[in-house]
Design a protein around this motif. Structure first.
Motif, mmCIF file in Angstrom:
data_model
loop_
_atom_site.group_PDB
_atom_site.id
_atom_site.type_symbol
_atom_site.label_atom_id
_atom_site.label_comp_id
_atom_site.label_asym_id
_atom_site.label_seq_id
_atom_site.Cartn_x
_atom_site.Cartn_y
_atom_site.Cartn_z
ATOM 1 N N ASN A 341 46.922 30.982 43.309
ATOM 2 C CA ASN A 341 46.563 32.232 44.289
ATOM 3 C C ASN A 341 46.259 33.555 44.115
ATOM 4 N N LEU A 342 47.718 33.695 43.019
ATOM 5 C CA LEU A 342 48.171 34.994 42.166
ATOM 6 C C LEU A 342 47.677 35.252 41.128
ATOM 7 N N CYS A 343 48.191 34.258 40.657
ATOM 8 C CA CYS A 343 46.730 34.023 38.748
ATOM 9 C C CYS A 343 45.302 34.313 38.576
ATOM 10 N N LEU A 344 44.510 33.702 39.612
ATOM 11 C CA LEU A 344 43.406 33.443 40.177
ATOM 12 C C LEU A 344 42.684 34.960 40.421
ATOM 13 N N SER A 345 43.704 35.695 40.590
ATOM 14 C CA SER A 345 43.082 37.051 40.919
ATOM 15 C C SER A 345 43.011 38.371 39.671
ATOM 16 N N LEU A 347 42.042 36.952 37.183
ATOM 17 C CA LEU A 347 40.616 36.377 36.068
ATOM 18 C C LEU A 347 39.521 36.891 36.334
ATOM 19 N N ALA A 348 39.462 38.272 37.272
ATOM 20 C CA ALA A 348 37.623 38.467 37.747
ATOM 21 C C ALA A 348 37.511 39.474 36.257
ATOM 22 N N ASN A 349 38.021 39.791 35.364
ATOM 23 C CA ASN A 349 37.203 41.057 34.867
ATOM 24 C C ASN A 349 37.734 40.388 33.076
ATOM 25 N N ASN A 350 38.343 38.973 33.019
ATOM 26 C CA ASN A 350 38.590 38.321 32.147
ATOM 27 C C ASN A 350 38.141 37.162 32.235
ATOM 28 N N THR A 357 39.426 26.600 36.262
ATOM 29 C CA THR A 357 39.065 24.717 36.969
ATOM 30 C C THR A 357 40.932 25.126 36.969
ATOM 31 N N LEU A 358 41.236 24.595 36.386
ATOM 32 C CA LEU A 358 42.956 24.404 36.187
ATOM 33 C C LEU A 358 43.257 25.143 37.021
ATOM 34 N N LEU A 359 43.467 26.048 37.133
ATOM 35 C CA LEU A 359 44.167 27.139 38.305
ATOM 36 C C LEU A 359 43.719 26.759 39.363
ATOM 37 N N MET A 360 42.442 26.520 40.416
ATOM 38 C CA MET A 360 42.121 25.231 41.270
ATOM 39 C C MET A 360 41.853 23.853 41.502
ATOM 40 N N PHE A 361 42.668 23.356 40.466
ATOM 41 C CA PHE A 361 42.949 21.396 40.509
ATOM 42 C C PHE A 361 44.970 22.766 41.430
ATOM 43 N N ILE A 362 45.424 23.372 40.435
ATOM 44 C CA ILE A 362 46.703 23.261 41.063
ATOM 45 C C ILE A 362 47.124 23.745 41.922
ATOM 46 N N ASN A 363 45.911 24.568 42.614
ATOM 47 C CA ASN A 363 45.688 25.408 44.327
ATOM 48 C C ASN A 363 45.610 23.918 45.396
ATOM 49 N N GLY A 444 37.736 44.102 45.938
ATOM 50 C CA GLY A 444 38.608 43.289 46.590
ATOM 51 C C GLY A 444 38.446 41.899 47.091
ATOM 52 N N TRP A 445 37.722 40.939 45.820
ATOM 53 C CA TRP A 445 38.886 39.755 45.955
ATOM 54 C C TRP A 445 39.722 39.754 45.148
ATOM 55 N N ARG A 446 40.164 40.498 44.472
ATOM 56 C CA ARG A 446 41.350 40.279 43.459
ATOM 57 C C ARG A 446 42.072 41.162 44.961
ATOM 58 N N THR A 447 42.443 41.621 45.611
ATOM 59 C CA THR A 447 43.260 42.646 46.879
ATOM 60 C C THR A 447 43.818 41.516 47.848
ATOM 61 N N THR A 448 42.092 40.495 48.003
ATOM 62 C CA THR A 448 41.975 39.224 48.751
ATOM 63 C C THR A 448 42.806 38.533 49.003
ATOM 64 N N LEU A 449 42.723 38.252 47.807
ATOM 65 C CA LEU A 449 43.880 36.756 46.562
ATOM 66 C C LEU A 449 45.102 36.858 46.706
ATOM 67 N N ILE A 450 45.563 38.477 46.343
ATOM 68 C CA ILE A 450 46.455 38.829 46.162
ATOM 69 C C ILE A 450 47.513 38.549 47.483
ATOM 70 N N ILE A 451 46.518 38.825 48.808
ATOM 71 C CA ILE A 451 47.260 39.139 49.826
ATOM 72 C C ILE A 451 47.311 37.642 50.421
ATOM 73 N N SER A 452 46.240 37.250 49.958
ATOM 74 C CA SER A 452 46.429 35.523 50.265
ATOM 75 C C SER A 452 48.148 34.384 49.485
ATOM 76 N N SER A 453 48.381 35.191 48.678
ATOM 77 C CA SER A 453 49.283 34.886 47.615
ATOM 78 C C SER A 453 50.649 35.172 48.655
ATOM 79 N N ILE A 454 50.827 35.923 48.962
ATOM 80 C CA ILE A 454 51.719 36.625 49.459
ATOM 81 C C ILE A 454 52.103 35.339 51.080
#
Length: 467
Positions: A341-345, A347-350, A357-363, A444-454
């Motif tokens: 989740n943290l790593c996905l956050s 990826l938004a700009n790059n 897809t790899l990070l979704m598999f790991i999740n 907003g997407w990045r912030t939400t993912l960081i909070i979800s990882s916590i």
């Protein structure tokens, strides 16, 4: 094993996957529905939350009511009600009618989900019950992997309305199989007086109020009188419910179990784990279609990889946790999920599709490692005569976590879209929108993912505390 037993379990498995297909199709179709009805994210989230609140509030009450009537009749009625809602939802002329029929469908889905395992337990000989239940759980895991891809294909080729009608048609086939192959089952010996009716009503009001409190605090303000009154009413109902249930011989929720560390910490881990997971599943289809510009089929394929990770890990952890204990799998699984989740956050700009897809598999792999051992840890802490009620409780915790996660994601994203220098509705956003608009969603997407990882890291800690 007798071939007749396979004929019994087949419509049950088919039913489970029909509703998984409906759920994943709805998730992937959200951007299209938002655009068609010109919705805000706040209102659009109720398409999913309406089902979550029904399943959360009614799961345990319906489970008790199901014991009062013929089990086959109850299962068929629930199945028909669910399909009725799905088919009529496809004709919705506005979002409110869509939400209404998805809510009706959710009531039926709740009934069928309760009865699936009951049918196998009641109709299968004792020596084959484990095999029957494993067939269901394995099929559901495979459905979680495949149905997002199928849903994406239907949406790309036919749109969400015809996709719902196809699902409804397949469901009618399931009803016929149930009539033909599922035998009549004896009604269980339950006295009507033993039903905790008052406890059920408390529970329904509490869970309904809970969802309203967490889903839309922005419309009337976090510290408004209305929001404060809802919080006060919720707190009072919780206190009264607790006092009432402690006096009941057959309570709808046994609070004494929370004195057991494995039950308490296992419940906390389950709740926070599904909060983090549902954030990802709610936001990512919108992000991938609205911001990145992927097709519905491509989104379904990415979710397919996530489901594949869950299936692989479930097969490993389910067997090995009996030998090595649950803690190593629950802790490691949540750490993997939180890290993904943290790593996905970032990826938004790059954005890189392969890494995403790899990070979704790991999740998905982390969720799969954690899910079954977490259930095992909680169930191992209680007496055998509570297995049925605690199984319903575990499903309840999952639904609450899912509801909280979806509400959290929608609320945070709405804050970013509506409180900046530039404001925007989700229906107006696409991959060609001005950078100022896109940055609102991305932040907003990045912030939400960081909070979800916590939150998922907290789940890992709770798993560590579970004995």
């Amino acid at each position: 094993m007798d071939k007749k037993l396979f004929l019994i379990v087949f419509p049950v498995v088919f039913t489970a996957n029909i509703f998984l297909l409906d759920f994943n199709t709805t998730i992937i179709a959200m951007p299209a529905i938002i655009d068609e009805f010109d919705l805000s994210l706040r209102l659009a989230s109720w398409i999913i939350l309406s089902a979550s609140i029904v399943m959360t509030a009614l799961l345990m009450p319906i489970g008790r009511i199901a014991d009062l009537i013929s089990r086959k009749t109850f299962y068929i009625f629930s199945l028909i009600l669910a399909l009725f809602g799905i088919i009529l939802a496809s004709f919705a002329s506005n979002v409110y009618i869509l939400i209404l029929f998805k809510t009706i469908s959710a009531i039926g889905t709740t009934g069928t989900s309760i009865m699936m395992f009951v049918i196998v337990t009641v109709t299968f000989p004792k020596k084959y019950q484990g095999l029957g239940l494993s067939i269901i759980t394995t099929s559901v895991a495979l459905g979680m992997m495949i149905t997002p891809f199928i849903g994406g294909l239907m949406l790309d080729n036919y749109g969400w309305r015809y996709a719902y009608r196809i699902i409804g048609f397949l469901g009618i086939f399931t009803v016929l199989m149930t009539f033909l192959f599922v035998p009549k089952m004896e009604r269980s010996e339950v006295e009507r007086k033993s039903l905790d009716i008052i406890g059920m009503l408390y529970f329904i009001f509490i869970m309904t109020l809970f969802v309203f409190i967490i889903n839309d605090p922005i419309s009337f303000g976090f510290f408004s009188i209305f929001h404060s009154l809802m919080i006060i009413a919720f707190s009072v109902l919780i206190f009264l419910f607790y006092k009432y249930e402690k006096k009941q011989l057959q309570p709808i929720l046994n609070f004494h179990n929370y004195k057991k560390p494995s039950y308490l910490w296992g419940s906390i881990s389950r709740m926070t784990g599904f909060v983090g997971f549902s954030v990802l599943m709610f936001l990512n289809p919108i992000f991938l279609q609205k911001i990145i510009g992927l097709s519905e089929t491509s989104v379904g394929t990415i979710l397919l990889y996530s489901g594949t990770g869950t299936v692989i890990a479930s097969a490993i952890s389910g067997r090995l946790s009996d030998k090595f204990g649950h803690k190593i799998f629950t802790v490691t699984g949540m750490l993997l999920s939180a890290t993904a989740n943290l790593c996905l956050s970032f990826l938004a700009n790059n954005f890189d599709l392969s890494i995403f897809t790899l990070l979704m598999f790991i999740n998905g792999f982390g969720i799969g490692m954690w899910m079954a051992p977490n259930m095992s840890a909680v169930l191992s802490s209680i007496d055998k005569d509570q297995y049925g009620s605690v199984s319903a409780y575990l499903n309840l915790i999952r639904n609450i976590g899912t509801t909280v996660g979806q509400s959290l994601a929608a609320t945070i994203l709405v804050i970013f879209l509506s409180t900046g220098v530039v404001t925007a509705q989700l229906s107006d956003i696409n991959s060609n929108s001005p950078d100022e608009i896109l940055s609102l969603f991305i932040n907003g997407w990045r912030t939400t993912l960081i909070i979800s990882s916590i939150i998922v890291f907290i789940s890992s800690f709770a798993s560590f505390k579970t004995k």
